[in-house]
Design a protein around this motif. Sequence first.
Motif, short mmCIF file in Angstrom:
data_model
loop_
_atom_site.label_atom_id
_atom_site.label_comp_id
_atom_site.label_asym_id
_atom_site.label_seq_id
_atom_site.Cartn_x
_atom_site.Cartn_y
_atom_site.Cartn_z
N HIS A 58 0.82 -1.20 0.00
CA HIS A 58 0.00 0.00 0.00
C HIS A 58 0.86 1.26 0.00
CE1 HIS A 58 -3.48 -2.51 0.52
NE2 HIS A 58 -2.90 -3.10 1.56
N ALA A 59 1.97 1.20 -0.71
CA ALA A 59 2.87 2.35 -0.79
C ALA A 59 2.25 3.46 -1.63
CB ALA A 59 4.20 1.94 -1.38
N ASP A 60 2.63 4.69 -1.34
CA ASP A 60 2.19 5.82 -2.14
C ASP A 60 3.09 6.05 -3.34
OD1 ASP A 60 -0.02 6.49 -0.50
OD2 ASP A 60 1.33 7.50 0.89
N ASN A 67 7.84 -1.65 -14.40
CA ASN A 67 6.78 -2.16 -15.28
C ASN A 67 5.67 -2.84 -14.49
OD1 ASN A 67 8.28 -1.35 -17.48
ND2 ASN A 67 8.99 -3.39 -17.99
N GLU A 68 6.03 -3.50 -13.39
CA GLU A 68 5.07 -4.29 -12.62
C GLU A 68 4.16 -3.46 -11.72
OE1 GLU A 68 4.54 -7.56 -13.06
OE2 GLU A 68 6.00 -7.39 -14.67
N LEU A 69 4.45 -2.19 -11.56
CA LEU A 69 3.65 -1.36 -10.65
C LEU A 69 2.23 -1.20 -11.19
CD1 LEU A 69 6.25 1.36 -9.66
CD2 LEU A 69 5.51 -0.61 -8.33
N ALA A 70 1.27 -1.45 -10.33
CA ALA A 70 -0.11 -1.38 -10.75
C ALA A 70 -0.87 -0.23 -10.10
CB ALA A 70 -0.82 -2.70 -10.44
N THR A 71 -0.52 0.12 -8.88
CA THR A 71 -1.32 1.15 -8.19
C THR A 71 -0.50 2.34 -7.75
OG1 THR A 71 -1.04 0.00 -6.08
CG2 THR A 71 -3.01 -0.54 -7.36
N ALA A 72 0.79 2.18 -7.58
CA ALA A 72 1.63 3.28 -7.09
C ALA A 72 2.57 3.74 -8.20
CB ALA A 72 2.44 2.84 -5.88
N PRO A 73 2.83 5.03 -8.27
CA PRO A 73 3.82 5.50 -9.23
C PRO A 73 5.22 5.08 -8.78
CG PRO A 73 3.14 7.29 -7.82
CD PRO A 73 2.28 6.11 -7.48
#
Length: 125
Positions: free
Chosen positions: A1-3, A77-83
């Motif tokens: 849940h990182a920003d 590439n794998e990041l889905a929710t956090a920049p």
Amino acid sequence: HADALVALHADSDSEDKRGFHLIYSPEMHGGDATQAASVTLATSVSDALQRSPLPPANYKGTPELPIDPRTNIAALNELATAPGILVEVGNLNNPDDWTLLTRPRTREALAQGIADGLTAYLGQS
């Protein structure tokens, strides 16, 4: 849940290339919104790093915005929710960058710039 994700690296390109630059992926699993947020994050960190002893890269992006879109950084590439961004703090093969990076004041200024850029980004989002 990182920003946000901020990965730190030092480049190892040819010795005539120097300076810091930032990388984001234009192919993130999170799609356009995650990619746009990553560019905003990269811009914020780049702006803050402009005050560091290291110059913007002379081989990636522009001096005003040393940002490099790359699709071969799996962690981004794998990041889905956090920049996310990868910060190249300098080029280890460049003698001037190497000298600066060995100095504690330079490393502290880079760390402060990254922290300031991240803080500014988080204040916007």
